[in-house]
Design a protein around this motif. Structure first.
Motif, PDB file in Angstrom:
ATOM      1  N   ILE A 126       0.835  -1.197   0.000  1.00 39.57           N
ATOM      2  CA  ILE A 126       0.000   0.000   0.000  1.00 39.57           C
ATOM      3  C   ILE A 126       0.873   1.252   0.000  1.00 39.57           C
ATOM      4  N   GLU A 127       1.915   1.251   0.813  1.00 43.63           N
ATOM      5  CA  GLU A 127       2.816   2.397   0.843  1.00 43.63           C
ATOM      6  C   GLU A 127       3.520   2.566  -0.500  1.00 43.63           C
ATOM      7  N   GLN A 128       3.893   1.465  -1.125  1.00 47.83           N
ATOM      8  CA  GLN A 128       4.544   1.559  -2.433  1.00 47.83           C
ATOM      9  C   GLN A 128       3.612   2.218  -3.446  1.00 47.83           C
ATOM     10  N   GLN A 129       2.354   1.824  -3.427  1.00 47.14           N
ATOM     11  CA  GLN A 129       1.391   2.385  -4.370  1.00 47.14           C
ATOM     12  C   GLN A 129       1.235   3.888  -4.165  1.00 47.14           C
ATOM     13  N   GLN A 130       1.146   4.315  -2.909  1.00 48.86           N
ATOM     14  CA  GLN A 130       0.966   5.737  -2.662  1.00 48.86           C
ATOM     15  C   GLN A 130       2.235   6.513  -3.001  1.00 48.86           C
TER      16      GLN A 130
END
Length: 531
Positions: A126-130
């Motif tokens: 999720i952090e990678q996507q953001q």
């Protein structure tokens, strides 16, 4: 004398290696590669590691290996890819940087450098996507700036502070070198997306120790801002902080009965976002009938720990509170998801609840573990503030001041020209970082004089204090007007109110809210009672 450990010996070897000039290191690497190939051909693969230095990170490009886990941290112009998920975005940055260096090569001052730093080697999907969205938003600001008439050109470098930003000092040291370099001419640092002690330390070192102006992205902790005491000189914030977002919520939901509210708060320390949000909501729920329900999240903000069980027990207690229908949640997104899932599965299905929090909840829509099906009944509504939303300036209710659809459409046009049509703007991450980099660029360009084509760092830092009082002074951001006070703090910034939409598995825009209760005046003046 205590014998050296293997790690200490490796550290000494690395220091000696780094003491060599970069040309010498490059020659030695080339020799090492040739020797390694010869050893492989001779069947000597087992001794290759004794001959060839670690090539995982490109030290010649300012990338160094700093963690036992093998993270490569440092600063790149896009030539080095910290993680495969960043390749497309970094390729865009690299291509634009090469264009800037090529097309401005004949000018007296071809370009200046702006840095964008995040903890890019986080393993959390999720952090990678953001962070992809945030980096692409930063690049779109660079792209737009370099196609405007103003000078100088903008070169963007990207810094990786490592997981949880634990290697922030490696990056800040390198950025200080770039600021001192007459070839690099670093004039501002942007990015920074999580309000933690590591982020505070990095901002403090950049601003106080090195005098480098910083424009932060979606950081909302109240304490992470400059003030009359000069806590972070040269720091600018382009969004509303926790207190302003809570004030905007209060003005938007004026019909909420404080006596029917409940605070659910995380007691974890060493997290500026949580601690300041906790204080804000304690004030908002002062007249609540029940004491706050508390929990303590694990040190890693992405760990669930045993909180699913704890929240289940907490929700049972909430069901027994006959006079509660609104829950203010002071915690981060993983814990929010666990709480919402527990509330959706509660025993008292005959009761309706709304959960209210602020912009840190923006990653909920990408969390695959969120119980969307449970939310479809409509008995639990999740509302939160967002730093921006694509529909904010498209509605008929949008005010005439504080922002405009035309300003937002400039970002849309740049996105399409670059070919990033798949970039989702609904979670506000790309928009916020676009506006942060745009603010940094404007601060730099507004500080250029006939005597100084490359403005000094302190001139850029002082530029924030002039960004108000006239439409030509403040930033016409895609998220809304960015009006900064004397200490670089945004004043009466537009706040989008959104809610989770289970039917669309996304978010729905509900309206704009303002910390002061109304949109700013046309010239965006700063009142005298601003603390």
């Amino acid at each position: 004398m205590r014998p050296s450990t293997g790690r200490e010996s490796w550290a000494k070897l690395r220091r000696r290696w780094n003491d060599l000039g970069w040309k010498t290191r490059r020659r030695l690497r080339a020799i090492g590669i040739l020797l390694s190939l010869a050893l492989v051909l001779a069947g000597g693969w087992g001794v290759v590691s004794l001959v060839l230095p670690d090539l995982t990170c490109d030290e010649d490009e300012g990338i160094v290996r700093e963690t036992e886990g093998g993270e490569c941290v440092g600063v790149t112009d896009g030539s080095y890819v910290f993680a495969e998920y960043l390749r497309e975005s970094l390729d865009l940055v690299k291509t634009e940087n090469e264009r800037v260096e090529r097309e401005w090569a004949d000018e007296e001052v071809p370009y200046v450098t702006v840095a964008f730093i995040l903890p890019f080697t986080s393993p959390d999907a999720i952090e990678q996507q953001q962070m992809v969205s945030e980096l692409q938003g930063a690049h779109l600001a660079q792209y737009r700036a370099n196609r405007e008439a103003e000078r100088p050109g903008i070169r963007l470098v990207v810094g990786n502070t490592g997981e949880h930003s634990e290697q922030w000092s490696v990056v800040t040291d390198r950025l200080a070198e770039l600021a001192d370099s007459p070839q690099e001419r670093l004039r501002a640092v942007t990015g920074l997306n999580v309000s933690t002690d590591e982020t505070s330390a990095a901002v403090r070192e950049l601003t106080r120790d090195h005098g480098i102006p910083v424009v932060v992205g979606p950081l909302t902790a109240d304490g992470l801002e400059n003030d009359p005491e000069g806590s972070y000189p040269g720091l600018a914030r382009v969004i509303a902080d926790n207190s302003d977002q809570a004030a905007a919520l209060a003005s938007f939901f004026g019909d909420i009965d404080p006596s029917r509210t409940l605070l659910v708060e995380d007691l974890r320390e060493e997290d500026d976002y949580i601690s300041s949000l906790r204080e804000v909501y304690q004030e908002r729920t002062r007249d609540a009938a029940h004491a706050p329900e508390t929990f303590r999240s694990p040190p890693n903000i992405n760990d669930e720990g045993n909180l699913a069980n704890e929240f289940q027990a907490m929700v049972n207690s909430i069901c027994n509170m006959t006079d509660v229908d609104t829950v203010y949640f002071a915690g981060r997104n993983v814990q929010l998801r666990l709480f919402v899932n527990a509330l959706v599965g509660r025993g008292c299905q005959d009761k309706d609840y709304q959960v209210i929090t602020i912009s840190g909840a923006s990653t909920l829509i990408t969390d695959e573990k969120l119980d969307w099906e449970g939310l479809e009944s409509g008995s639990v509504t999740v509302r939160y503030t967002s730093n921006a939303h694509p529909d904010a300036w498209r509605s008929e209710e949008a005010p005439a001041t504080g922002g405009s659809e035309a300003d937002f459409n400039e970002l849309l046009a740049a996105r399409d020209r670059v070919g990033l049509t798949g970039l989702d703007l609904s979670d506000s991450r790309a928009i916020t970082m676009h506006d942060a980099v745009t603010t940094a660029v404007e601060g730099i360009r507004n500080s250029v004089t006939s005597e100084s084509a490359v403005p000094p760092l302190d001139a850029v830092a002082n530029a924030w204090s002039r960004m108000h009082g006239d439409p030509g002074n403040f930033i016409h951001g895609a998220s809304g007007w960015i009006c900064l006070d004397a200490y670089g703090r945004s004043y009466n910034k537009a706040v989008s109110i959104v809610r989770l939409d289970p039917a669309e598995r996304g978010i729905r825009f509900e309206g704009l809210a303002w910390p002061t209760g109304a949109a700013p005046e046309a010239n965006c003046p700063i009142p005298n009672d601003r603390e």
